[in-house]
Design a protein around this motif. Structure first.
Motif, PDB file in Angstrom:
ATOM      1  N   GLY A  77       0.841  -1.192   0.000  1.00 53.01           N
ATOM      2  CA  GLY A  77       0.000   0.000   0.000  1.00 53.01           C
ATOM      3  C   GLY A  77       0.878   1.244   0.000  1.00 53.01           C
ATOM      4  O   GLY A  77       2.039   1.198   0.420  1.00 53.01           O
ATOM      5  N   ASN A  81       1.253   9.282   3.329  1.00 50.83           N
ATOM      6  CA  ASN A  81       0.138   9.982   3.965  1.00 50.83           C
ATOM      7  C   ASN A  81       0.608  10.420   5.356  1.00 50.83           C
ATOM      8  O   ASN A  81       1.695  10.021   5.795  1.00 50.83           O
ATOM      9  CB  ASN A  81      -1.095   9.062   4.011  1.00 50.83           C
ATOM     10  N   ASN A  86      -0.362   2.137   5.686  1.00 48.47           N
ATOM     11  CA  ASN A  86      -1.470   1.833   4.780  1.00 48.47           C
ATOM     12  C   ASN A  86      -1.965   0.410   5.048  1.00 48.47           C
ATOM     13  O   ASN A  86      -1.181  -0.534   5.038  1.00 48.47           O
ATOM     14  CB  ASN A  86      -0.998   1.973   3.324  1.00 48.47           C
TER      15      ASN A  86
HETATM   16  C1  LIG Z   1      -3.212   2.961   0.390  1.00 47.92           C
HETATM   17  O1  LIG Z   1      -2.638   2.410  -0.765  1.00 47.92           O
HETATM   18  C2  LIG Z   1      -3.541   2.321  -1.859  1.00 47.92           C
HETATM   19  C3  LIG Z   1      -2.819   1.591  -2.968  1.00 47.92           C
HETATM   20  O2  LIG Z   1      -1.596   2.231  -3.288  1.00 47.92           O
HETATM   21  C4  LIG Z   1      -3.986   3.715  -2.245  1.00 47.92           C
HETATM   22  O3  LIG Z   1      -4.917   3.624  -3.284  1.00 47.92           O
HETATM   23  C5  LIG Z   1      -4.615   4.399  -1.053  1.00 47.92           C
HETATM   24  O4  LIG Z   1      -4.952   5.731  -1.365  1.00 47.92           O
HETATM   25  C6  LIG Z   1      -3.654   4.386   0.124  1.00 47.92           C
HETATM   26  N1  LIG Z   1      -4.306   4.942   1.295  1.00 47.92           N
HETATM   27  C7  LIG Z   1      -3.753   5.928   2.005  1.00 47.92           C
HETATM   28  C8  LIG Z   1      -4.496   6.358   3.218  1.00 47.92           C
HETATM   29  O5  LIG Z   1      -2.708   6.464   1.716  1.00 47.92           O
END
Ligand SMILES: *[C@@H]1O[C@H](CO)[C@@H](O)[C@H](O)[C@H]1NC(C)=O
Length: 256
Positions: A77, A81, A86
């Protein structure tokens, strides 16, 4: 991940076995968190308008192997962020064959310094194993146990269990990305991210209540609340997306 496909497969099997143990350890005086199945399988029929506890069963004659398959948990993931983590969830929402089986699986990726912030799963015990890097993990016992903090430094191969309903967290305090897999004893564990639920509710909880609860001023409540944009109501109920994305909702991310 540094490890190859064989190691990945072994990891998933180990996690699934551990989760199955959690889900099945139902000696008579123990109540499993999800009801026991009354048939071999009950693939979730997401198209049914009938509302039941879980999902209505798809006609068994129309069930195929694909109803029991999820692909892609080898993919990390995106941890770019504010929390630096993730959660990739494989619950009944992603894998319809999990309906009524009382079990699910997640992959959690952590950037160096990233964390899965304090949260709780209202319907599941979680058993987690680290397959790459190191994690500082912990959970807090309930009031009757004086809110004791039980915490541990984990390395690759370690397994730690977070009892159902208790507030827990994981922090990557290492210098490299960390990866963990966890089994959960519910097809739909749910997640309540503490900070978001308390300071980012929609609509906000009354200032006086939070000020008294946290023994701070109303202005300090407003200051914290301002950091949390109210999450969309529709995002509650799934394992991820309880607020602002993976890990159960982070402040500061744009709405999905
Ligand atoms: C987590 O990873 C997925 C796949 O890369 C992405 O689509 C999603 O936005 C991510 N979530 C966060 C909270 O960063």
């Amino acid at each position: 991940m540094a490890s190859g496909g064989g190691a990945f497969a072994a990891t998933v099997v180990a996690v699934a076995a551990a989760a199955a143990f959690v889900a099945c350890s139902s000696v008579p005086r123990v109540v499993a968190s999800d009801p026991s199945p009354l048939q071999d399988f009950c693939v979730a029929d997401k198209l049914s308008a009938v509302l039941v506890n879980g999902f209505v069963c798809k006609n068994a004659k129309q069930v195929t192997a694909n109803d029991f398959l999820f692909r892609g948990l080898n993919v990390a993931g995106n941890t770019m962020n504010p929390q630096g983590s993730n959660v990739t969830a494989v619950t009944v929402n992603e894998l319809p064959g999990l309906n009524t089986l009382g079990i699910s699986l997640v992959r959690i990726d952590f950037a160096p310094g990233g964390q899965n912030p304090p949260h709780t799963h209202p319907r599941a015990t979680e058993v987690l194993t680290v397959v790459q890097g190191t994690l500082l993990v912990g959970f807090v016992a309930s009031n009757q146990n004086q809110n004791q903090l039980l915490t541990k430094q984990l390395v690759e191969g370690d397994v730690f269990v977070f009892p159902i309903g208790l507030i827990h967290f994981q922090l990557n305090n290492g210098a490299v990305p960390a990866v963990a897999f966890a089994g959960l004893s519910s097809q739909n564990p749910g997640v309540i991210t503490i900070a978001n639920a308390v300071f980012g509710s929609n609509p906000p909880i009354n200032d006086d209540i939070l000020a008294k609860a946290f023994m701070i001023d109303n202005e300090q409540v407003d200051w914290i609340q301002a950091k949390f944009a109210a999450p969309p109501a529709s995002s509650y109920g799934g394992f991820i997306g309880g607020g602002r994305g993976g890990g159960g909702g982070f402040p500061g991310l744009p709405p999905p």
